[in-house]
Design a protein around this motif. Structure first.
Motif, PDB file in Angstrom:
ATOM      1  N   ARG A  73       0.877  -1.160   0.000  1.00 18.49           N
ATOM      2  CA  ARG A  73       0.000   0.000   0.000  1.00 18.49           C
ATOM      3  C   ARG A  73       0.922   1.220   0.000  1.00 18.49           C
ATOM      4  O   ARG A  73       1.452   1.610   1.044  1.00 18.49           O
ATOM      5  CB  ARG A  73      -0.891  -0.022   1.242  1.00 18.49           C
ATOM      6  N   PRO A  74       1.170   1.849  -1.160  1.00 14.06           N
ATOM      7  CA  PRO A  74       2.195   2.890  -1.258  1.00 14.06           C
ATOM      8  C   PRO A  74       2.081   4.005  -0.224  1.00 14.06           C
ATOM      9  O   PRO A  74       3.098   4.482   0.281  1.00 14.06           O
ATOM     10  CB  PRO A  74       2.005   3.429  -2.683  1.00 14.06           C
ATOM     11  N   LYS A  75       0.871   4.407   0.094  1.00  6.73           N
ATOM     12  CA  LYS A  75       0.702   5.530   1.020  1.00  6.73           C
ATOM     13  C   LYS A  75       0.967   5.147   2.469  1.00  6.73           C
ATOM     14  O   LYS A  75       0.971   6.011   3.342  1.00  6.73           O
ATOM     15  CB  LYS A  75      -0.702   6.112   0.867  1.00  6.73           C
ATOM     16  N   ALA A  76       1.191   3.850   2.729  1.00  9.42           N
ATOM     17  CA  ALA A  76       1.417   3.400   4.108  1.00  9.42           C
ATOM     18  C   ALA A  76       2.869   3.517   4.544  1.00  9.42           C
ATOM     19  O   ALA A  76       3.171   3.409   5.734  1.00  9.42           O
ATOM     20  CB  ALA A  76       0.948   1.952   4.260  1.00  9.42           C
ATOM     21  N   PHE A  77       3.770   3.761   3.605  1.00  9.05           N
ATOM     22  CA  PHE A  77       5.185   3.862   3.966  1.00  9.05           C
ATOM     23  C   PHE A  77       5.498   5.253   4.514  1.00  9.05           C
ATOM     24  O   PHE A  77       5.027   6.265   3.986  1.00  9.05           O
ATOM     25  CB  PHE A  77       6.074   3.607   2.745  1.00  9.05           C
ATOM     26  N   GLU A  78       6.340   5.285   5.538  1.00  9.51           N
ATOM     27  CA  GLU A  78       6.796   6.562   6.086  1.00  9.51           C
ATOM     28  C   GLU A  78       7.893   7.142   5.194  1.00  9.51           C
ATOM     29  O   GLU A  78       8.544   6.420   4.429  1.00  9.51           O
ATOM     30  CB  GLU A  78       7.340   6.365   7.512  1.00  9.51           C
ATOM     31  N   ARG A  79       8.131   8.437   5.351  1.00  9.58           N
ATOM     32  CA  ARG A  79       9.142   9.116   4.526  1.00  9.58           C
ATOM     33  C   ARG A  79      10.516   8.471   4.691  1.00  9.58           C
ATOM     34  O   ARG A  79      11.200   8.167   3.706  1.00  9.58           O
ATOM     35  CB  ARG A  79       9.210  10.597   4.913  1.00  9.58           C
ATOM     36  N   ASP A  80      10.942   8.257   5.948  1.00 10.00           N
ATOM     37  CA  ASP A  80      12.271   7.690   6.181  1.00 10.00           C
ATOM     38  C   ASP A  80      12.370   6.256   5.669  1.00 10.00           C
ATOM     39  O   ASP A  80      13.442   5.808   5.249  1.00 10.00           O
ATOM     40  CB  ASP A  80      12.618   7.733   7.666  1.00 10.00           C
TER      41      ASP A  80
END
Length: 221
Positions: A73-80
């Motif tokens: 789910r691409p939007k579930a990853f944090e920036r870092d």
């Protein structure tokens, strides 16, 4: 939904391994031997599974990393998390899929674009240029197109291969999408001659920016 383990999926990927496909992929710098059609079929059967995706990415297997990007789910990853992933991607195919299938859909894409553009790692910087090319085409408001052309003019010729490819794509996209900068983009391409002699199959457009720009503008009429 039936739970499936990382080990079970890795075993299934191992069963799909084809030495002939691996040999072809290795010539392009990619270290996996799984037919991408079979990989996509497996992803469709699994559906979206974010934690499985994280586990697959953590493996050392390139095919598993590709599969991870199809079931995540691409939007579930944090920036870092995304920043670490682009540094771990390794092969060109994994890098390209990560940027195109995951980072471009992330709410952190613009922050990462700005951070990566000036990263000392040329592969990471290439990801920043790929995100910039996306903005040139889809959301150019606020971009300093003249400044981007200045940077490309100064740095494209000497850039390492993968960074050079990404910067060249941005050069072409500026010329294709923005008529006011087209002549300058073509002029930069003609003077630098980057990818001028790149072998291009029949019925494919050359990545040499002046040819690429002219052909795409012609097609749009």
């Amino acid at each position: 939904m039936t739970e499936v383990t990382v080990a079970e999926v890795l075993a299934e990927l191992a069963a799909l391994e084809d030495p002939k496909i691996r040999a072809v992929n290795e010539r392009h710098g990619d270290d996996h031997g799984v037919n991408l059609g079979h990989l996509r079929a497996l992803a469709k059967r699994l559906g979206t599974r974010q934690e499985l995706a994280r586990g697959l990415w953590a493996s050392a297997d390139a095919a598993a990393k590709l599969l991870a990007m199809l079931v995540c789910r691409p939007k579930a990853f944090e920036r870092d998390e995304l920043d670490a992933m682009v540094r771990e991607a390794g092969t060109p195919k994994v890098h390209d899929w990560l940027v195109n299938y995951v980072v471009k859909k992330s709410p952190h894409a613009e922050q990462l674009r700005l951070a990566w553009l000036t990263d000392p790692d040329p592969v990471v910087a290439g990801a920043g240029w790929a995100l910039t090319t996306e903005r040139v085409a889809r959301n150019p408001e606020g971009l300093d197109l003249a400044g981007l052309l200045d940077t490309i003019e100064a740095e494209l010729k000497a850039a390492p291969d993968r960074l050079q490819w990404a910067m060249n794509h941005c050069l072409a996209q500026i010329g294709i999408e923005h008529a006011g900068y087209r002549a300058r983009a073509i002029d930069i391409g003609e003077r630098l001659e980057v990818l001028k002699d790149y072998p291009t199959p029949p019925n494919c457009t050359s990545p040499f920016a002046p040819v690429w720009i002219t052909e795409m503008v012609r097609r749009r009429g």
